[in-house]
Write a protein that holds these residues in place. Structure first.
Motif, mmCIF file in Angstrom:
data_model
loop_
_atom_site.group_PDB
_atom_site.id
_atom_site.type_symbol
_atom_site.label_atom_id
_atom_site.label_comp_id
_atom_site.label_asym_id
_atom_site.label_seq_id
_atom_site.Cartn_x
_atom_site.Cartn_y
_atom_site.Cartn_z
ATOM 1 N N CYS A 199 0.818 -1.213 0.000
ATOM 2 C CA CYS A 199 0.000 0.000 0.000
ATOM 3 C C CYS A 199 0.852 1.264 0.000
ATOM 4 C CB CYS A 199 -0.927 0.004 1.214
ATOM 5 S SG CYS A 199 -2.118 -1.344 1.245
ATOM 6 N N PHE A 200 2.117 1.142 0.398
ATOM 7 C CA PHE A 200 2.982 2.306 0.529
ATOM 8 C C PHE A 200 4.002 2.414 -0.599
ATOM 9 C CE2 PHE A 200 1.672 0.990 4.797
ATOM 10 C CZ PHE A 200 1.062 2.153 5.235
ATOM 11 N N GLY A 201 3.891 1.537 -1.595
ATOM 12 C CA GLY A 201 4.875 1.535 -2.654
ATOM 13 C C GLY A 201 6.177 0.893 -2.192
ATOM 14 N N PHE A 202 7.184 0.887 -3.060
ATOM 15 C CA PHE A 202 8.456 0.279 -2.661
ATOM 16 C C PHE A 202 9.613 0.989 -3.338
ATOM 17 C CE2 PHE A 202 6.808 -2.080 -6.278
ATOM 18 C CZ PHE A 202 7.894 -2.141 -7.143
ATOM 19 N N GLN A 203 10.768 0.866 -2.710
ATOM 20 C CA GLN A 203 12.010 1.459 -3.205
ATOM 21 C C GLN A 203 13.151 0.519 -2.826
ATOM 22 O OE1 GLN A 203 11.989 4.550 -4.778
ATOM 23 N NE2 GLN A 203 14.164 4.381 -5.316
#
Length: 228
Positions: free
Chosen positions: A58-62
């Protein structure tokens, strides 16, 4: 008052637990890893099999870190290890200990697929395969999912005789119920029409009796035209 102090301490504990739960809730609902609905898959010796794995956040990724591991009761090893820079880039493999394995997934267009293909299967490939994902963007939170691979000499045909019999019986019962309802409606329609015809006959018969007996409203009461 000791009682008031005890109640205050209890409220503080409940408040602390609630705040901790609110803090952990987003993490528990963020990173998810799935290997599909089947917990066990079967493949024939000498063929190939796709081991599925997808993830969502839900928070994206890096700089997301992923790896596949294999383990049995006496063996554990990492099969493939890689990273994904962001949502717009495909995964990059940094380590692979088996040339039979290739990464088949893509993380572009929100596919988030890091499935692997295992070729030239051997009986020794039977075991648990776990897909691990770690997201630095979520404080290095990690999640994984496991699927069991069973390598067999040949795939056995599933005997669906009992299932077909059950479906046939259920279908027959449903068909019989529908037929009964249709027959019931048809009989009710015939009875209704018969009753309507009887009412028409009674009305017609009553009109004829009134005419013959010269009752009010009958034709016998009509005056003959006067001759000039």
């Amino acid at each position: 008052m000791p009682g008031a102090g005890g109640r205050g301490a209890a409220r503080a504990r409940w408040l602390g637990t609630g705040l901790l739960g609110l803090f952990l809730l987003p993490v528990s609902l963020s990173l998810e890893v799935s290997v599909g609905k089947a917990t066990t898959i079967y493949a024939v010796n000498g063929t190939e099999i796709l081991l599925p794995c997808t993830f969502s956040s839900c928070f994206g990724f890096q700089d997301l870190h992923f790896w596949w591991s294999y383990n049995t009761s006496d063996t554990f090893r990492t099969l493939i290890d890689g990273t994904v820079k962001n949502e717009k880039s495909d995964p990059k493999v940094k380590f692979k200990n088996d040339d039979r394995i290739t990464l088949e997934g893509s993380t572009k267009e929100k596919m988030n697929n890091i499935s692997i293909l295992l070729r030239n299967l051997e009986f020794s490939d039977t075991g648990k395969y776990t897909c691990h994902v770690q997201n630095p963007k979520e404080n290095n939170f990690q999640h994984q999912a496991t699927i069991f691979l069973q390598v067999v000499d040949k795939l056995e045909e599933v005997d669906n005789t009992v299932t077909l019999i059950i479906l046939g019986v259920v279908g027959g019962v449903i068909g019989l119920l529908i037929l009964i309802l249709l027959v019931k409606k048809f009989i009710a329609f015939i009875i209704k029409k018969t009753q309507e015809k009887k009412k028409e006959c009674l009305v017609s018969s009553s009109g004829n009796d009134n005419t013959e007996n010269g009752l009010p409203g009958s034709k016998a009461e009509e005056k003959q035209p006067t001759k000039v």
